[in-house]
Design a protein around this motif. Structure first.
Motif, short mmCIF file in Angstrom:
data_model
loop_
_atom_site.label_atom_id
_atom_site.label_comp_id
_atom_site.label_asym_id
_atom_site.label_seq_id
_atom_site.Cartn_x
_atom_site.Cartn_y
_atom_site.Cartn_z
N GLY A 86 0.80 -1.22 0.00
CA GLY A 86 0.00 0.00 0.00
C GLY A 86 0.83 1.27 0.00
N GLY A 87 2.08 1.15 -0.46
CA GLY A 87 2.95 2.33 -0.48
C GLY A 87 3.83 2.45 0.75
N ALA A 88 3.63 1.54 1.72
CA ALA A 88 4.36 1.66 2.99
C ALA A 88 5.87 1.48 2.83
CB ALA A 88 3.83 0.65 4.01
N TRP A 89 6.29 0.75 1.79
CA TRP A 89 7.74 0.59 1.56
C TRP A 89 8.40 1.95 1.39
CZ3 TRP A 89 11.58 -2.48 2.44
CH2 TRP A 89 12.77 -2.35 1.73
N ALA A 90 7.66 2.89 0.79
CA ALA A 90 8.24 4.20 0.51
C ALA A 90 7.95 5.22 1.62
CB ALA A 90 7.68 4.73 -0.82
N MET A 91 7.13 4.84 2.59
CA MET A 91 6.72 5.81 3.62
C MET A 91 7.84 6.06 4.63
SD MET A 91 3.55 6.77 3.24
CE MET A 91 2.39 6.32 1.95
N LYS A 94 9.62 3.80 9.07
CA LYS A 94 10.39 2.57 8.98
C LYS A 94 10.18 1.68 10.21
CE LYS A 94 14.83 0.48 8.57
NZ LYS A 94 16.15 0.48 9.15
N THR A 95 10.21 2.29 11.39
CA THR A 95 10.08 1.49 12.62
C THR A 95 8.79 0.69 12.60
OG1 THR A 95 11.11 3.39 13.68
CG2 THR A 95 10.31 1.66 15.11
N GLU A 96 7.70 1.35 12.25
CA GLU A 96 6.40 0.69 12.21
C GLU A 96 6.38 -0.40 11.13
OE1 GLU A 96 6.95 3.86 12.50
OE2 GLU A 96 5.46 4.87 13.74
N ARG A 97 7.06 -0.14 10.00
CA ARG A 97 7.07 -1.12 8.91
C ARG A 97 7.77 -2.41 9.35
NH1 ARG A 97 11.05 -1.84 5.70
NH2 ARG A 97 11.92 0.25 5.74
N VAL A 98 8.88 -2.25 10.08
CA VAL A 98 9.61 -3.43 10.57
C VAL A 98 8.79 -4.16 11.63
CG1 VAL A 98 11.68 -4.20 11.78
CG2 VAL A 98 11.86 -2.44 10.02
N ASN A 122 7.19 -5.14 -4.23
CA ASN A 122 7.14 -4.55 -2.92
C ASN A 122 7.44 -5.56 -1.82
OD1 ASN A 122 5.81 -1.74 -2.47
ND2 ASN A 122 5.46 -3.01 -0.68
N CYS A 123 6.76 -6.71 -1.89
CA CYS A 123 6.95 -7.76 -0.88
C CYS A 123 8.39 -8.25 -0.93
CB CYS A 123 6.02 -8.95 -1.14
SG CYS A 123 4.29 -8.54 -1.34
N ARG A 124 8.91 -8.41 -2.14
CA ARG A 124 10.29 -8.89 -2.30
C ARG A 124 11.26 -7.93 -1.63
NH1 ARG A 124 14.69 -6.45 -5.48
NH2 ARG A 124 15.97 -8.12 -6.33
N ASP A 125 11.08 -6.64 -1.83
CA ASP A 125 11.99 -5.66 -1.24
C ASP A 125 11.92 -5.71 0.29
OD1 ASP A 125 12.92 -4.90 -3.66
OD2 ASP A 125 11.83 -3.01 -3.78
N GLN A 126 10.72 -5.76 0.82
CA GLN A 126 10.57 -5.79 2.28
C GLN A 126 11.20 -7.06 2.87
OE1 GLN A 126 9.54 -4.04 4.89
NE2 GLN A 126 8.19 -5.18 6.24
N ILE A 127 10.94 -8.22 2.25
CA ILE A 127 11.45 -9.47 2.82
C ILE A 127 12.96 -9.56 2.63
CG2 ILE A 127 11.34 -12.00 2.70
CD1 ILE A 127 8.42 -11.67 1.70
N PRO B 175 2.30 11.55 3.07
CA PRO B 175 3.65 11.22 3.54
C PRO B 175 4.47 10.50 2.47
CG PRO B 175 1.95 10.32 5.01
CD PRO B 175 1.27 10.80 3.78
N GLY B 176 5.78 10.69 2.52
CA GLY B 176 6.68 9.95 1.63
C GLY B 176 6.57 10.41 0.19
#
Lengths: 158, 304
Positions: A86-91, A94-98, A122-127, B175-176
């Motif tokens: 949902g765009g969170a990778w770019a938000m 970071k702390t919340e994303r981890v 997106n999933c690939r980048d996060q994992i 944001p972002g």
């Protein structure tokens, strides 16, 4: 417009090639234990929005390339988000994303897999770039099409 | 008052890895200092803030000092009459039918973060707390994964509600980089503003590399009229991970596929979907349709 043009997701096209025998796969390359991440947008959300969730397509292709396959629990429509959609990778959160990804990390760990297949950028980048380091998963992460490309036996052409 | 902790204890408390705690300390997300005996110390109020952020109850209560009297806490009561005609969703299935069971909150991996969860968001919508919803960053920490919706016994349209709330955030306060990406895409044809010449040079260069590596005779097909499949590109690849494009190209080579990339408006990622910008979303999709017509392709491949 939808009648005139065929819209291919990566699953549709890879499966078309596979079913038509247009790709020759070497099953000996990826022998390690392998699991598969269901992206929310192609699974759960696609099922609800378009009436079809891409759950089995990715598994058919993954198992064809990496026969030592094990599913995460829960999986398919019950799967947990990687934490970066949902765009969170770019938000700038970071702390919340981890923190979000802790459940995904645990799911992966519990499979004992060394290779995780992610069919979404997106999933690939996060994992691969975040959870793998933060949670010391010690895994390899590949796109679905990367897995296929790395398993290909190329035809001899002149 | 000082809160002393070991990394392993804090990791267990928040359900994350020890290294994640160490990273948070290093980055300043946890304002702690190293203390004696492999322990860390931080101000108790910082520990409390951390607990609040992730919706946890402090494991160690504050001892001594004054506690706030209970009656002073909590927001003023909401007057329901004030929200009439102030609804920002089209029908009852977006919030009104909610049974408040909280199953969605149990399913949500970031329930508790910033003191919010899907159930509270839905209640806030039902009560017409528009400003509070539009201004909270929780809406953007949520990944719209739809785990909450999957769990909801009433099938409340939680994800559509979240996206609608996102759409109401003033664009300069999104944001972002995702709104900037949308503007880039509208003005320059892709989210990261890669110039056409650079893109075309890269495609040719990578094509030559692939031909040398494993696919003799390969060259990257650009603007090939009548190709069966038009291939769109995630701009992060030409921008940062160009070699990653070769995997698909290798597959096309193996299958003998007839495919092409457009030299303009080749972006395959539509951030309007996530920023809640329907107009931009339509414009960007329209450009891809134009490419399909212009190049007379039969099928369209999306990047993922």
């Amino acid at each position: 417009m939808l009648e005139r043009y065929k819209i291919y997701s990566v699953f549709d096209l890879l499966l078309e090639y596979y079913n038509e025998g247009r790709i020759n796969i070497n099953r000996e390359i990826h022998k390690q234990r392998t699991t598969y991440h269901d992206p929310c947008n192609y699974g759960r959300k696609s099922l609800k929005t378009f009436g079809h969730g891409y759950f089995e397509e990715g598994r058919i292709i993954t198992k064809a390339c990496a026969p030592n396959f094990v599913d995460m629990e829960p999986n398919r429509e019950g799967n947990y988000c990687c934490g970066a959609g949902g765009g969170a990778w770019a938000m700038p959160f970071k702390t919340e994303r981890v923190f979000y990804g802790r459940i995904k990390a645990r799911q992966i760990q519990e499979t004992g897999a060394e290779l995780v297949i992610a069919p979404c950028h997106n999933c690939r980048d996060q994992i691969k770039k975040s959870l793998n380091q933060e949670y010391q998963l010690g895994i390899e992460v590949k796109y679905l099409w990367e897995l296929v490309a790395d398993s290909l036996v190329l035809p001899v052409k002149n | 008052m000082i809160y002393e902790f070991r990394v392993i204890d804090l990791a267990e408390e928040f359900g994350v890895h020890r290294n994640t705690i160490r990273n948070w300390i290093k980055s300043g997300a946890i304002p702690a200092k190293e203390g004696p005996g492999r322990r860390y110390i931080m101000d108790w109020s910082d520990y409390q803030r951390l607990c609040e952020k992730f919706g946890k109850t402090p494991r160690m209560p504050r001892t001594g000092g004054m506690q706030k009297p209970a009656q002073e806490q909590g927001p003023p009561p909401i007057k329901l009459k004030a929200v009439e005609g102030n609804k920002f969703y089209p029908d009852a299935t977006w919030a009104d039918i909610c049974l408040t069971c909280g199953t969605c909150a149990s399913a949500c991996p970031i329930a508790g973060v910033d003191g919010l969860d899907p159930r509270k968001i839905v209640r806030m919508a039902a009560l017409g707390l528009t400003d509070e919803l539009v201004n909270t960053d929780w809406i953007w920490k949520c990944t719209m994964c739809a785990k909450c919706e999957e769990a909801c016994p009433m099938d409340v349209k939680i994800v559509q509600l979240i996206r609608k709330i996102r759409s109401m955030r003033p664009r300069d306060q999104v944001p972002g980089p995702i709104h900037k990406g949308v503007v880039n895409c509208l003005e320059r044809g892709n989210n990261l503003g890669i110039p056409k010449d650079d893109f075309l040079f890269l495609l040719e260069d990578l094509g030559n590399e692939l031909a040398e590596e494993c696919c003799p005779g390969f060259s990257t097909p650009v603007d090939v009229r009548g190709a069966r499949i038009l291939v769109t590109v995630n701009s992060k690849e030409p921008f940062a991970e160009p070699d990653d494009m070769k995997w698909w190209w290798k597959i096309f080579y193996a299958t003998g596929e007839s495919w092409t990339i457009s030299s303009e408006n080749w972006e395959g990622v539509n951030w309007g979907l996530f920023s809640g910008d329907d107009e931009a979303l339509k414009t960007i999709v329209g450009r891809i349709v134009d490419n399909m017509k212009r190049l007379n392709c039969e099928g369209l491949l999306l990047p993922e």
